[in-house]
Enzyme design. Structure first.
Site, PDB file in Angstrom:
ATOM      1  N   HIS A 135      -4.912 -18.622  -9.104  1.00  0.00           N
ATOM      2  CA  HIS A 135      -5.450 -18.098  -7.848  1.00  0.00           C
ATOM      3  C   HIS A 135      -6.787 -18.773  -7.593  1.00  0.00           C
ATOM      4  CE1 HIS A 135      -3.086 -14.024  -7.789  1.00  0.00           C
ATOM      5  NE2 HIS A 135      -2.350 -15.053  -7.417  1.00  0.00           N
TER       6      HIS A 135
ATOM      7  N   ASP B 256      -7.355 -16.055 -12.044  1.00  0.00           N
ATOM      8  CA  ASP B 256      -8.035 -15.975 -10.749  1.00  0.00           C
ATOM      9  C   ASP B 256      -9.464 -16.470 -10.939  1.00  0.00           C
ATOM     10  OD1 ASP B 256      -9.711 -14.764  -8.625  1.00  0.00           O
ATOM     11  OD2 ASP B 256      -7.819 -13.885  -7.967  1.00  0.00           O
TER      12      ASP B 256
ATOM     13  N   HIS C 267     -13.358 -11.910  -2.727  1.00  0.00           N
ATOM     14  CA  HIS C 267     -13.042 -13.333  -2.578  1.00  0.00           C
ATOM     15  C   HIS C 267     -13.787 -13.936  -1.392  1.00  0.00           C
ATOM     16  CE1 HIS C 267      -8.870 -12.353  -4.589  1.00  0.00           C
ATOM     17  NE2 HIS C 267      -9.906 -11.935  -5.287  1.00  0.00           N
TER      18      HIS C 267
ATOM     19  N   TYR D 197      -0.201  -2.518  -4.775  1.00  0.00           N
ATOM     20  CA  TYR D 197      -1.487  -2.064  -5.329  1.00  0.00           C
ATOM     21  C   TYR D 197      -1.462  -0.720  -6.049  1.00  0.00           C
ATOM     22  CZ  TYR D 197      -3.505  -5.741  -2.416  1.00  0.00           C
ATOM     23  OH  TYR D 197      -3.814  -6.943  -1.853  1.00  0.00           O
TER      24      TYR D 197
ATOM     25  N   HIS E  56      -1.606  -6.851 -11.776  1.00  0.00           N
ATOM     26  CA  HIS E  56      -2.930  -6.461 -12.248  1.00  0.00           C
ATOM     27  C   HIS E  56      -2.735  -5.621 -13.511  1.00  0.00           C
ATOM     28  CE1 HIS E  56      -4.796  -6.952  -7.984  1.00  0.00           C
ATOM     29  NE2 HIS E  56      -4.613  -8.100  -8.595  1.00  0.00           N
TER      30      HIS E  56
ATOM     31  N   GLU F  78      -2.640 -10.978 -14.648  1.00  0.00           N
ATOM     32  CA  GLU F  78      -3.791 -11.590 -13.976  1.00  0.00           C
ATOM     33  C   GLU F  78      -5.097 -11.124 -14.615  1.00  0.00           C
ATOM     34  OE1 GLU F  78      -3.932 -11.072  -9.715  1.00  0.00           O
ATOM     35  OE2 GLU F  78      -5.708 -12.353  -9.552  1.00  0.00           O
TER      36      GLU F  78
ATOM     37  N   GLU G 260      -6.148 -16.875  -2.163  1.00  0.00           N
ATOM     38  CA  GLU G 260      -6.173 -15.488  -1.652  1.00  0.00           C
ATOM     39  C   GLU G 260      -7.516 -15.290  -0.941  1.00  0.00           C
ATOM     40  OE1 GLU G 260      -3.877 -12.937  -5.061  1.00  0.00           O
ATOM     41  OE2 GLU G 260      -5.877 -13.666  -5.556  1.00  0.00           O
TER      42      GLU G 260
ATOM     43  N   ARG H 210       0.803  -1.225   0.000  1.00  0.00           N
ATOM     44  CA  ARG H 210       0.000   0.000   0.000  1.00  0.00           C
ATOM     45  C   ARG H 210       0.833   1.270   0.000  1.00  0.00           C
ATOM     46  NH1 ARG H 210      -4.982  -2.235   0.800  1.00  0.00           N
ATOM     47  NH2 ARG H 210      -4.777  -4.267   1.810  1.00  0.00           N
TER      48      ARG H 210
ATOM     49  N   HIS I 135     -12.218 -13.846 -10.149  1.00  0.00           N
ATOM     50  CA  HIS I 135     -12.303 -12.823 -11.198  1.00  0.00           C
ATOM     51  C   HIS I 135     -12.993 -13.366 -12.450  1.00  0.00           C
ATOM     52  CE1 HIS I 135      -8.495 -10.708  -9.384  1.00  0.00           C
ATOM     53  NE2 HIS I 135      -9.467 -10.843  -8.514  1.00  0.00           N
TER      54      HIS I 135
ATOM     55  N   HIS J 232       3.431 -10.803  -5.702  1.00  0.00           N
ATOM     56  CA  HIS J 232       2.347 -10.002  -6.283  1.00  0.00           C
ATOM     57  C   HIS J 232       2.776  -8.542  -6.250  1.00  0.00           C
ATOM     58  CE1 HIS J 232      -1.604  -8.381  -7.095  1.00  0.00           C
ATOM     59  NE2 HIS J 232      -2.098  -9.583  -7.262  1.00  0.00           N
TER      60      HIS J 232
ATOM     61  N   ASP K 288     -15.256  -7.881  -7.278  1.00  0.00           N
ATOM     62  CA  ASP K 288     -14.017  -8.567  -6.900  1.00  0.00           C
ATOM     63  C   ASP K 288     -13.961  -8.740  -5.385  1.00  0.00           C
ATOM     64  OD1 ASP K 288     -11.522  -9.620  -6.629  1.00  0.00           O
ATOM     65  OD2 ASP K 288     -10.433  -7.851  -7.320  1.00  0.00           O
TER      66      ASP K 288
HETATM   67 ZN    ZN Z   1      -9.344 -10.295  -6.583  1.00  0.00          ZN
HETATM   68 ZN    ZN Z   2      -5.854 -12.962  -7.616  1.00  0.00          ZN
END
Ligand code: ZN
Ligand code: ZN
Length: 279
Positions: A214, A177, A229, A71, A108, A143, A259, A36, A180, A68, A227
């Site tokens: 994922h 994923d 999970h 963000y 992403h 992804e 995740e 972050r 997703h 990963h 989105d």
């Molecule tokens: Zn996600």
């Molecule tokens: Zn993912």
């Protein structure tokens, strides 16, 4: 079977391996730095060495580990300042992965912020191609997205087109994923639905390009573009479909990373156990 979870980055880097082993992981994903923040402390080389030694001494195959991207970077943004900053931060991340011996970096696809899909894809692919020039033994994994506003790459055909524009090809792969894909409209609830969806994936993106899966259940319904999970088997996808995916991944030797949330219902230990039981 190679299966595990996203492991918390808290503690020293070698503790990632301890946390993974403790949870029964034979695969895992990490953030190598705070996800972050734009700022990342320089990699501590002693710590990185200790991590690599511990991973080597464990039963976890290095090729079943991945990092990963943080963000904040947005590789599709029309804003020049943020764009350059995003490329720079991804180059740094690729170098970090290289030093840690992490073979895959999941990213992403970013948001075009209303500038249009075509513009977004142009920005995204030229950013990725720039990053791919970095001398590193790291493969970038795109992804698939949930199809939120201003995103690209939720439709397998478009995802494949983006992937095809990433050069050199040997520097790229994909991460699928399940949450997703499901909220983007690809049904995964039954064995038959999974077979149909995976056939479509293979014919567009290509199963051979899939390096990490994922495995997430979904809070959102089919085609909701939400989105969020959910725990394995407790969401809208459910046990039958997720079980079939696990079997297909095992057959093709593709590492699985969960995740899933950590809350009063379940933690990683239980979700990993549950996912293993579906095989
Ligand atoms: Zn996600
Ligand atoms: Zn993912």
């Amino acid at each position: 079977m190679q299966i595990g979870a996203h492991i918390s980055k808290s503690g020293t880097m070698d503790s990632w391996v301890d946390n993974a082993v403790e949870r029964g992981c034979s695969a895992f994903q990490v953030f190598t730095r705070s996800p972050r923040s734009w700022f990342a402390k320089d990699l501590d080389l002693d710590e990185a060495k200790a991590y690599k030694e511990k991973l080597d001494a464990s039963d976890i195959d290095r090729m079943a580990t991945c990092a990963h991207m943080p963000y904040l970077p947005n590789l599709s943004t029309p804003e020049d300042e943020g764009y350059e900053k995003s490329i720079k931060s991804m180059i740094e991340e690729v170098k970090r992965c290289d030093k840690l011996g992490i073979p895959y970096l999941v990213t992403h696809l970013g948001s075009h912020k209303g500038s249009g899909e075509e513009n977004g894809i142009k920005r995204l692919t030229s950013a990725l191609n720039e990053v791919a020039k970095t001398k590193a033994d790291v493969i970038i994994l795109l992804e698939n997205t949930a199809g939120q506003k201003n995103s690209v790459g939720s439709d397998f055909k478009q995802f494949a087109e983006i992937f095809a524009q990433c050069k050199p090809a040997k520097k790229f792969g994909v991460c699928l994923d399940t949450c997703h894909a499901f909220v983007a409209g690809y049904d995964l609830r039954t064995k038959a639905a999974v077979k149909k969806t995976m056939k479509e994936f293979d014919e567009t993106v290509g199963l051979k390009n899939l390096k990490i899966l994922h495995l997430n259940d979904s809070k959102g319904e089919l085609n909701s573009n939400l989105d969020r999970h959910n725990h394995i088997g407790l969401g809208e996808i459910g046990n039958e479909g997720l079980g079939e995916i696990v079997k297909i991944m095992n057959k093709n030797k593709i590492p699985i990373v969960l995740e899933t949330p950590i809350d009063d219902t379940r933690d990683d230990f239980e979700n990993i156990r549950k996912a293993k039981s579906l095989a």
